[in-house]
Design a protein around this motif. Structure first.
Motif, PDB file in Angstrom:
ATOM      1  N   ILE A   9      20.265   2.584  -4.733  1.00  0.00           N
ATOM      2  CA  ILE A   9      21.085   3.593  -4.046  1.00  0.00           C
ATOM      3  C   ILE A   9      21.396   4.735  -5.005  1.00  0.00           C
ATOM      4  O   ILE A   9      21.289   5.917  -4.664  1.00  0.00           O
ATOM      5  N   ASP A  10      21.719   4.397  -6.239  1.00  0.00           N
ATOM      6  CA  ASP A  10      21.970   5.445  -7.251  1.00  0.00           C
ATOM      7  C   ASP A  10      20.745   6.336  -7.417  1.00  0.00           C
ATOM      8  O   ASP A  10      20.852   7.564  -7.469  1.00  0.00           O
ATOM      9  N   LEU A  11      19.566   5.724  -7.463  1.00  0.00           N
ATOM     10  CA  LEU A  11      18.335   6.508  -7.674  1.00  0.00           C
ATOM     11  C   LEU A  11      18.080   7.457  -6.505  1.00  0.00           C
ATOM     12  O   LEU A  11      17.638   8.591  -6.692  1.00  0.00           O
ATOM     13  N   VAL A  12      18.406   7.019  -5.285  1.00  0.00           N
ATOM     14  CA  VAL A  12      18.207   7.893  -4.115  1.00  0.00           C
ATOM     15  C   VAL A  12      19.121   9.111  -4.217  1.00  0.00           C
ATOM     16  O   VAL A  12      18.678  10.257  -4.051  1.00  0.00           O
ATOM     17  N   THR A  47       0.836  -1.210   0.000  1.00  0.00           N
ATOM     18  CA  THR A  47       0.000   0.000   0.000  1.00  0.00           C
ATOM     19  C   THR A  47       0.867   1.255   0.000  1.00  0.00           C
ATOM     20  O   THR A  47       0.587   2.218  -0.703  1.00  0.00           O
ATOM     21  N   GLY A  48       1.953   1.220   0.750  1.00  0.00           N
ATOM     22  CA  GLY A  48       2.882   2.361   0.760  1.00  0.00           C
ATOM     23  C   GLY A  48       3.463   2.594  -0.622  1.00  0.00           C
ATOM     24  O   GLY A  48       3.559   3.734  -1.091  1.00  0.00           O
ATOM     25  N   LEU A  49       3.791   1.522  -1.330  1.00  0.00           N
ATOM     26  CA  LEU A  49       4.335   1.647  -2.687  1.00  0.00           C
ATOM     27  C   LEU A  49       3.281   2.202  -3.635  1.00  0.00           C
ATOM     28  O   LEU A  49       3.548   3.071  -4.466  1.00  0.00           O
ATOM     29  N   GLN A  50       2.046   1.703  -3.464  1.00  0.00           N
ATOM     30  CA  GLN A  50       0.984   2.190  -4.351  1.00  0.00           C
ATOM     31  C   GLN A  50       0.725   3.675  -4.103  1.00  0.00           C
ATOM     32  O   GLN A  50       0.544   4.461  -5.036  1.00  0.00           O
ATOM     33  N   LEU A  51       0.743   4.070  -2.824  1.00  0.00           N
ATOM     34  CA  LEU A  51       0.550   5.500  -2.512  1.00  0.00           C
ATOM     35  C   LEU A  51       1.624   6.320  -3.212  1.00  0.00           C
ATOM     36  O   LEU A  51       1.337   7.322  -3.876  1.00  0.00           O
ATOM     37  N   ALA A  52       2.868   5.868  -3.120  1.00  0.00           N
ATOM     38  CA  ALA A  52       3.978   6.616  -3.725  1.00  0.00           C
ATOM     39  C   ALA A  52       3.760   6.762  -5.226  1.00  0.00           C
ATOM     40  O   ALA A  52       3.907   7.846  -5.788  1.00  0.00           O
ATOM     41  N   LYS A  53       3.362   5.669  -5.866  1.00  0.00           N
ATOM     42  CA  LYS A  53       3.155   5.730  -7.317  1.00  0.00           C
ATOM     43  C   LYS A  53       2.006   6.664  -7.668  1.00  0.00           C
ATOM     44  O   LYS A  53       2.106   7.497  -8.571  1.00  0.00           O
ATOM     45  N   ARG A  54       0.922   6.600  -6.889  1.00  0.00           N
ATOM     46  CA  ARG A  54      -0.237   7.474  -7.194  1.00  0.00           C
ATOM     47  C   ARG A  54       0.098   8.933  -6.942  1.00  0.00           C
ATOM     48  O   ARG A  54      -0.462   9.843  -7.543  1.00  0.00           O
ATOM     49  N   LEU A  55       1.081   9.163  -6.051  1.00  0.00           N
ATOM     50  CA  LEU A  55       1.521  10.552  -5.808  1.00  0.00           C
ATOM     51  C   LEU A  55       2.515  10.992  -6.881  1.00  0.00           C
ATOM     52  O   LEU A  55       3.011  12.109  -6.862  1.00  0.00           O
ATOM     53  N   GLY A  56       2.858  10.077  -7.802  1.00  0.00           N
ATOM     54  CA  GLY A  56       3.829  10.403  -8.858  1.00  0.00           C
ATOM     55  C   GLY A  56       5.249  10.410  -8.336  1.00  0.00           C
ATOM     56  O   GLY A  56       6.145  11.016  -8.914  1.00  0.00           O
ATOM     57  N   LYS A  57       5.455   9.694  -7.212  1.00  0.00           N
ATOM     58  CA  LYS A  57       6.789   9.652  -6.602  1.00  0.00           C
ATOM     59  C   LYS A  57       7.593   8.488  -7.170  1.00  0.00           C
ATOM     60  O   LYS A  57       7.066   7.598  -7.837  1.00  0.00           O
ATOM     61  N   LEU A  58       8.888   8.503  -6.873  1.00  0.00           N
ATOM     62  CA  LEU A  58       9.754   7.363  -7.174  1.00  0.00           C
ATOM     63  C   LEU A  58      10.028   6.659  -5.845  1.00  0.00           C
ATOM     64  O   LEU A  58      10.828   7.149  -5.032  1.00  0.00           O
ATOM     65  N   PRO A  59       9.326   5.568  -5.548  1.00  0.00           N
ATOM     66  CA  PRO A  59       9.505   4.900  -4.252  1.00  0.00           C
ATOM     67  C   PRO A  59      10.724   3.980  -4.256  1.00  0.00           C
ATOM     68  O   PRO A  59      10.930   3.228  -5.198  1.00  0.00           O
ATOM     69  N   ILE A  60      11.528   4.119  -3.209  1.00  0.00           N
ATOM     70  CA  ILE A  60      12.667   3.203  -3.046  1.00  0.00           C
ATOM     71  C   ILE A  60      12.491   2.521  -1.692  1.00  0.00           C
ATOM     72  O   ILE A  60      12.450   3.186  -0.656  1.00  0.00           O
TER      73      ILE A  60
END
Ligand code: T1G
Length: 655
Positions: A631-634, A457-470
């Protein structure tokens, strides 16, 4: 209607003497070798069959063509190469119509540009994003686009790599029509019309050079954002070339430039970032796990972070309940959120309807009881353990049992906070980067007891917010701040060894970092790191190298830009080197008996990037980060590490 198979992913049917060719290479119809071969076979069939008068090319699914197949780039080219396919389309005796059913990007748009007419579905998106991969278009884009849009617009589109809507593409002249009904039917009718007219070949059109001022303004805007990247400048050079060279000359120079960039360091790095972003979405143990329903997001705290999260959630279509400790504080918080939304309305980022819809989905209150309906509550209160622990215990008595509790802490231990609750499985860390409505990066912290569906659910929230979740594990500072802390330590050791803050900052800015480390520390303020170092002092390994310079700055009240003095002095807001700091550094060297040496910029950047990579190796060994590319993406998305360098792990050759 019998289908003709031209290749495993290219087939055709005939309607009213028009050959309708469909490209079907999931997931994005990348222009792979079999797609290219299929198009060539279809062209041969068209021009070798007297009963056929024209051809329509379209895509199956949501893409027309998502671009050349990026997976082929690391390998030798395989015939037919895309430029030959594109030239064969343009040279076809009988007209070829592009029916753009979805995204037409890179080589996909280049295929369409060589067609003799282009009709798009209203939702289609078109672009030449090659510069985002460190490339220039390699199949005629830099030569054909300006023949349709003029030089300035082509410079802007190719230099920025941005995609345009069908409506904008029509205004620019990239396409001829937008379908009002069934796209392929209208394309077949258009093909029939074209069969009765002289064929308009894009490559033979003259280039409208346009006003020099417009052209230079477009180039300046592109180069202003290109910091350190080679491809944008090359794209501009090639588009300008189209205005006064023959098509063949332009195509040859474009191909030469493309091949040169393709094997270069920046293209390799940006391809790494492209695939890294897609890999980061794949989290072990979540296959088949369903996220929980998410419609209403609760937020505790409407300071800078909380209000940014609220705007991000409202932008994504969620209902938001944001609370503060009192009605007065809630009113202030509401005003802050409305002001941020109004700024987006004034800038045109949202229209009045969008503004009103967001406001209608926002509820603010001075009482946490208002959070009862929330599906997930994010706390964005002061980063103090007792404050957050008390809050979590209170929330348990307010929200539903299946509601998720998320902490936005930067440094505290989410497992400790989870242990304060009766049900730690529903606790997760969602580490937003400020400003939360702008920054893409979000560290999704998986606690020891976080349930799989809570993580999903946390990952889905991030995606719906247009975020890049790591996704990361629990450690102080998670991935980003822990590596940033290692970067800071090594920068301070470099000071002791002989470099100055200005030399180090200049070296890292020349490397491509948005800001040098000491400028960043002054901007963020030195007191937070100082408080953490004091907290850690008792348990610090005495054998570990430690620099006291930053502590001395804080003891002298030099807390950074806000205090007017930190690593630099700030006079009228301008940063300048401060002899007092130079003396502090010299004194620290004397105390350690260090004879200062000179460092080149290259030595500085190598040492600091290696320090980041070393900490990254530890994070992987501890299981905090599940892959080096995460790590690179962060570092790229949260700390200004230049994407065209790939990231510290990529530079260290750690896959
Ligand atoms: N080649 C190969 N694989 C690709 C691909 C491509 N062009 N585009 C996407 N994929 C894979 C991706 O790795 C992922 O794989 C899956 O498809 C879904 O992607 C000669 C040289 C098209 C807007 O830069 O922008 O043409 O992880 O999650 O969110 O001048 O993909 O499932 O295994 O992104 O629906 C130019 C890149 C290439 C466009 C779809 N084109 N792609 O977004 O799906 S260079 C691009 C995108 C070029 C010519 C030059 C997006 C998308 P997996 P996804 P999505």
């Amino acid at each position: 209607m019998t289908a003709i198979t031209f290749s495993p992913d290219v087939s055709g049917t005939v309607t009213d003497g028009v050959l309708v060719v469909t490209l079907d290479n999931p997931p994005v119809n990348a222009a792979s070798q079999t797609v290219r071969a299929g198009i060539m076979a279809a062209l041969a069939h068209l021009n070798g069959n007297s009963t056929l008068k024209a051809m329509v090319i379209t895509g199956a699914g949501k893409s027309f063509v998502g671009g050349a197949d990026i997976r082929e780039f690391g390998k030798p080219p395989v015939d037919p190469i895309l430029p030959d396919v594109v030239s064969a389309i343009e040279a076809s005796e009988k007209p070829v119509i592009a029916a753009l059913n979805g995204v037409a990007l890179g080589g996909g748009l280049e295929i369409a540009l060589a067609c003799h007419q282009r009709i798009a579905a209203p939702a289609a998106k078109l672009g030449l994003p090659e510069v985002k991969l460190g490339l220039v278009p390699g199949a005629g884009g830099t030569q054909r686009l300006p023949r349709l849009t003029g030089v300035a617009a082509a410079i802007e589109m190719i230099g920025s790599g941005r995609a345009v809507s069908a409506a904008e593409a029509l205004r620019l002249g990239v396409i001829d029509r937008i379908a009002g009904g069934v796209l392929v039917e209208e394309a077949i009718a258009l093909a029939g019309e074209q069969a009765r007219r002289p064929t308009r070949r894009t490559g033979t059109l003259p280039v409208r050079a346009g006003a020099e001022a417009d052209l230079e303004a477009a180039a300046k805007k592109v180069l202003g954002k290109a910091r350190g990247q080679t491809a944008p400048a090359e794209a501009i050079r090639l588009v300008k070339l189209a205005a006064h060279a023959t098509l063949d000359t332009g195509l040859a120079e474009e191909r030469r430039t493309f091949l040169e960039l393709k094997d270069g360091e920046q293209a390799r790095a940006l391809r790494h970032v492209f695939f890294a972003e897609r890999a980061s979405a794949k989290v072990d143990g979540l296959e088949g796990v369903q996220p929980r329903k998410l419609e209403t997001i609760g937020i505790v705290g409407m300071g800078l972070m909380g209000s940014g999260i609220a705007v991000s959630a409202l932008d994504a279509g969620f209902r938001v309940i944001a609370v503060e400790q009192s009605a007065e504080a809630a009113e202030k918080g509401r005003t802050r959120i409305e002001d941020m939304l109004r700024k987006n309305l004034v800038s045109g980022r949202i229209d009045q309807t969008g503004f009103d819809a967001r406001i209608s989905r926002l509820k603010t209150a001075g009482d946490k009881a208002a959070l009862q309906p929330a599906d997930l509550v994010i706390e964005a209160v002061f980063d103090d353990y007792d404050v957050k622990a008390t809050l979590f215990r209170e929330l348990e008595g307010i929200v539903r049992d299946d509601a998720i509790l998320a902490t936005n802490t930067s440094y505290l231990d989410p497992d400790r906070l989870a242990a304060e609750t009766r049900n730690p499985a529903r606790v997760i860390g969602l580490h937003f980067f400020s400003p939360a409505n702008i920054m893409r990066l979000m560290e999704v912290v998986k606690g020891a007891k976080t349930a799989p569906d809570v993580l999903a659910t946390g990952l889905q929230l991030a995606k719906r917010l247009g975020k890049l979740p790591i996704v990361c594990g629990v450690t102080e500072g998670f991935i980003g701040n822990r590596i940033f802390s290692a970067y800071r330590k090594e920068a301070e050791f470099l000071l002791e060894d002989g470099a100055s803050p200005a030399e180090i900052d200049s070296a890292m800015e020349g490397f491509g970092m948005a800001m040098g480390p000491f400028a960043v520390f002054d901007l963020a303020g030195l007191e937070i790191a100082w408080a953490r170092r004091k907290r850690q002092a008792a348990t610090r390994d005495p054998a570990e190298r430690y620099s006291v310079i930053a502590d001395r700055l804080c003891e002298a009240g030099r807390f950074g830009q806000k205090a007017g003095r930190g690593w630099y002095a700030y006079v009228d807001g301008k940063r300048q080197e401060d002899p007092a700091v130079t003396e502090m550094i010299a004194a620290a060297r004397r105390e350690k008996g260090i004879v200062p040496k000179d460092f080149t910029s290259g030595e500085i950047t190598r040492r600091l990037v290696s320090a980041m990579a070393d900490e990254g190796r530890k994070l992987m060994a501890e299981g905090i980060a599940s892959r080096a590319s995460d790590i690179d993406l962060v570092l790229i998305n949260g700390y200004g590490f230049p994407a065209h360098r790939g990231g510290p792990m990529f530079m260290a050759g750690i896959e």
